[in-house]
Design an enzyme around this catalytic site. Sequence first.
Site, mmCIF file in Angstrom:
data_model
loop_
_atom_site.group_PDB
_atom_site.id
_atom_site.type_symbol
_atom_site.label_atom_id
_atom_site.label_comp_id
_atom_site.label_asym_id
_atom_site.label_seq_id
_atom_site.Cartn_x
_atom_site.Cartn_y
_atom_site.Cartn_z
ATOM 1 N N LEU A 106 0.751 -1.195 -0.150
ATOM 2 C CA LEU A 106 -0.204 0.065 -0.062
ATOM 3 C C LEU A 106 0.745 1.155 0.038
ATOM 4 O O LEU A 106 1.985 1.115 0.769
ATOM 5 C CB LEU A 106 -0.780 -0.137 1.237
ATOM 6 C CG LEU A 106 -1.770 -1.012 1.342
ATOM 7 C CD1 LEU A 106 -2.742 -0.956 2.634
ATOM 8 C CD2 LEU A 106 -2.852 -1.031 0.174
ATOM 9 N N ASP A 107 0.582 2.153 -0.780
ATOM 10 C CA ASP A 107 1.602 3.364 -0.949
ATOM 11 C C ASP A 107 1.280 4.050 0.363
ATOM 12 O O ASP A 107 0.400 3.830 0.977
ATOM 13 C CB ASP A 107 1.183 4.236 -2.088
ATOM 14 C CG ASP A 107 0.035 4.780 -2.274
ATOM 15 O OD1 ASP A 107 -0.755 5.690 -1.110
ATOM 16 O OD2 ASP A 107 -0.875 4.629 -3.152
ATOM 17 N N LYS A 108 2.241 5.155 0.662
ATOM 18 C CA LYS A 108 2.242 5.886 1.738
ATOM 19 C C LYS A 108 0.970 6.562 2.175
ATOM 20 O O LYS A 108 0.792 6.784 3.179
ATOM 21 C CB LYS A 108 3.506 6.787 1.745
ATOM 22 C CG LYS A 108 3.739 7.819 2.821
ATOM 23 C CD LYS A 108 5.103 8.613 2.412
ATOM 24 C CE LYS A 108 5.481 9.305 3.850
ATOM 25 N NZ LYS A 108 6.588 10.180 3.496
#
Length: 232
Positions: free
Chosen positions: A101-103
């Site tokens: 999952l991206d930031k």
Amino acid sequence: MRLVKLIANLGYGSRKEIQTAIKHGWVTDRDGNTLKADAKTAHEDILFDDEPLDPAVGMVVLMNKPLGYTCSTKDQGKLVYDLLPDRFRVRKPALSTIGRLDKETSGALLFTDDGDLLHRVISPKADVPKIYEAELDRPLNGSEATLFASGEMMLENEHKPLKPAELEVLDDTHVRLTLHEGRYHQVRRMFAAAGNHVTALTRTHIGRLGLDGVSEGEWMLLDEDQLAKIFA
């Protein structure tokens, strides 16, 4: 596997440190009997400092990832591994995220030290659905559900259309989207291609496995029944 190597591979310390722990009586069985380095006690019956050992290879962790954390062991800033016990970082085999999952995305994130399981979850053949809830910058125009479900939608700089995805409208700017693949920043790119912008994004489910009982920033070990929900 000798007791020293077993416990060291779980990240509780170096072999020398585990030998010292055994010498001081910190490794026992469930009846409180001190174990020696050559003990044949079953994994599930071994206690380290009065606590059961972490699971052996095949451990699966579900985290409710907060915003601002990166799915990496090397990036600068806050890392998802910072939210786990330090010993999880040095397990052998290593504990890895199953996908990322991206930031700026929160929600359901899995970890495992089982490479076969990792590839089974992310394999296109497995078709494990991932469910997201997104907040949008502008109201929907009404064409998004048909576009996403078409199986013909193309993302910029890609040459293969997206698999059909299901869109559920919760209100004009709040949606639930089910994907059957995991391309780079896929949800954000899909809405950008449809003329909108995702302002907040959370993954709520992997398969039928949700985040019930796992608060933001917390994690839990999965049992066999919970693990089965991923593939149900």
